[in-house]
Design an enzyme around this catalytic site. Structure first.
Site, short mmCIF file in Angstrom:
data_model
loop_
_atom_site.label_atom_id
_atom_site.label_comp_id
_atom_site.label_asym_id
_atom_site.label_seq_id
_atom_site.Cartn_x
_atom_site.Cartn_y
_atom_site.Cartn_z
N GLN A 78 42.66 57.79 31.90
CA GLN A 78 42.68 57.86 30.43
C GLN A 78 44.12 57.85 29.92
O GLN A 78 44.84 58.83 30.09
CB GLN A 78 41.98 59.15 30.00
CG GLN A 78 41.91 59.40 28.52
CD GLN A 78 41.53 60.84 28.21
OE1 GLN A 78 41.76 61.73 29.01
NE2 GLN A 78 40.97 61.07 27.05
N GLU B 25 34.50 64.01 26.64
CA GLU B 25 35.47 64.62 27.57
C GLU B 25 35.25 66.13 27.62
O GLU B 25 35.22 66.73 28.69
CB GLU B 25 36.89 64.32 27.11
CG GLU B 25 37.95 65.05 27.91
CD GLU B 25 39.37 64.59 27.59
OE1 GLU B 25 39.59 63.99 26.52
OE2 GLU B 25 40.26 64.83 28.41
N GLU C 168 43.97 76.20 21.50
CA GLU C 168 44.27 76.39 20.08
C GLU C 168 43.66 75.28 19.22
O GLU C 168 43.11 75.52 18.16
CB GLU C 168 45.79 76.43 19.85
CG GLU C 168 46.51 77.62 20.46
CD GLU C 168 46.74 77.48 21.97
OE1 GLU C 168 46.42 76.41 22.53
OE2 GLU C 168 47.22 78.45 22.58
#
Ligand SMILES: Cc1cc2nc3c(=O)[nH]c(=O)nc-3n(C[C@H](O)[C@H](O)[C@H](O)COP(=O)(O)OP(=O)(O)OC[C@H]3O[C@@H](n4cnc5c(N)ncnc54)[C@H](O)[C@@H]3O)c2cc1C
Length: 399
Positions: free
Chosen positions: A116, A236, A369
């Site tokens: 990727q 993903e 985060e």
């Protein structure tokens, strides 16, 4: 008339026919996998001719159980995780018929590994800021790609890559991106190892210089790459955090095994903490199972981000506890030899390896985060972070 989708009984019959015609005892692994794909038993919910039968996704488990019981080989999902988990659903959703027919079979059998090419030195969490350029060659219609990618897992074993690149710097950052399939054997692709905290180099820097990509290898419309990338990213998160595990599978299995085998290491405090984590791991496992069942009915949604968050947090807590449990022994590190592994191994080697590798779990596939932001905004509907770059042309952004 469209034939009705096969039910469990029919799928079992088809699996038995496959086994009778290609006995795992006498058929080579790769021939068996190819025959399984051609029989539509690779991913039963995919269309006929592309490894599936248009059956309900939930019935894959029925096929898998039948074939596993008969000793059939598997396609080593851990080695080809990016292809299976991310490239395949994107190719299926956005590829032309030729692209689907070309890529899905060798992807599923594992004959071709995928990587990727998304992250860049200046575009990780802020992925839409990426600067790798794809410029159209008006004569041939090909795209010429120049730029640098980073943290590319498996680039050293990959035959193909999913790639996003900027095709219009005059548009705001999310709108000028296009999505491609890139040939990793192109002479303009240079792969350099990046050694990580575990000592091994499972990921890489990738330099792209004048890489020529045919327009036929574009997925989705020109400039619509951000939307295409969302399909990849949602998948993903599920594929990183959502692998199917048996009870006491994954990291908790390793810690529990140490606990059972080494009574001299036990303390009351560690016992309490291990039990808490055992319960958390079981809750996470069952929640993952529920999410997988919801997926049967549709595409992965932003809820997958919560599962990936939990997976990263738990892996770090459990591997930390295991190191603590082992005391000084837990700090020993078996081998710092530079290794170029073929697969990403979250539970492999010794406790020290697991502890260090788990650090990456809260970064790869989207940082904790940023996933918290996604959950806040898109699952809970809380106010979005202020964004002042949404309507500014990419070329005018400060970088
Ligand atoms: C083991 C591993 C494998 C990887 N494999 C691949 C791969 O195969 N292909 C690929 O393309 N990429 C891959 N990556 C890259 C990964 O997706 C990025 O590292 C990740 O998206 C973070 O980007 P960054 O490293 O640029 O950090 P930054 O985006 O610079 O973030 C730095 C810190 O700032 C925080 N932060 C940033 N923005 C916000 C915000 N809006 N709100 C709150 N906090 C914020 C982040 O959470 C982080 O703590 C991999 C990474 C790892 C660790």
């Amino acid at each position: 008339m469209i034939p009705a989708a096969p039910d469990a009984t029919e799928l079992i019959a088809r699996a038995r026919k496959l086994l009778a015609e290609h006995s795992p005892a006498t058929t080579s692994r790769i021939d068996f996998l190819r025959a399984r794909f051609d029989a539509g038993l690779a991913w039963v919910h995919y269309p006929v001719g592309l490894g599936g039968l248009g059956a309900p996704r939930a019935l894959q488990a029925v096929v898998d159980a039948e074939l596993t019981a008969a000793g059939a080989p598997d396609n080593d999902p851990r080695r080809i995780g990016i292809g299976l988990g991310m490239a395949a659903p994107t190719v299926l959703a956005y590829g032309s018929e030729d692209v689907k027919a070309r890529f899905l079979r060798p992807l599923w059998t594992g004959e071709e590994v995928w990587c990727q090419l998304f992250s860049e030195p200046g575009a990780g969490s802020d992925l839409a800021a990426l600067g790798t350029r794809a410029v159209r060659d008006e004569q041939s219609g090909d795209w010429i790609v120049d730029g640098q990618k980073v943290w590319t897992s498996s680039a050293h074993t990959a035959r193909w890559a999913i790639l996003i690149a900027r095709t219009d710097p005059d548009l705001p950052k999310h709108r000028g991106i296009t999505y491609f399939v890139c040939d990793m054997t192109d002479p303009g692709v240079e792969v350099r190892p990046l050694r990580q905290i575990t000592g091994e180099a499972e990921f890489n820097e990738v330099f792209l210089t004048g890489v020529r990509i045919p327009d036929a290898h574009r997925l989705g419309e020109v400039g619509d790459g951000w939307r295409v990338a969302q399909t990849t990213l949602m998948n993903e998160r599920v594929s990183i955090g959502g692998g199917r595990l048996p009870r006491e599978g994954g990291m908790i299995g390793k810690a529990a095994a140490t606990w059972r085998e080494r009574p001299e290491l036990r303390t009351h405090d560690l016992h309490q903490r291990l039990l808490d984590l055992w319960v958390d791991a079981e809750v996470a496992r069952l929640t993952g199972e529920r999410l997988r069942q919801q997926l049967v009915a549709g595409q992965p949604g932003p809820e997958g981000s919560a599962m990936k968050l939990g997976f990263a947090r738990l892996n770090q807590l459990i591997s930390g506890l295991e190191v603590e449990l082992l005391g000084e022994e837990g700090l020993l590190y078996s081998d710092w030899t530079m290794v170029r592994p073929e697969l990403v191994d979250f539970t492999g080697r010794d406790a020290g390896y697991r502890y260090l590798r788990a650090k990456g779990n809260s970064i790869e596939g989207g940082t904790t985060e940023v996933l918290l932001n996604i959950v806040a905004e898109r699952v809970l509907g809380l106010p979005a972070e202020p964004r002042n770059d949404k309507d500014v042309p990419w070329k005018e952004l400060a970088r």
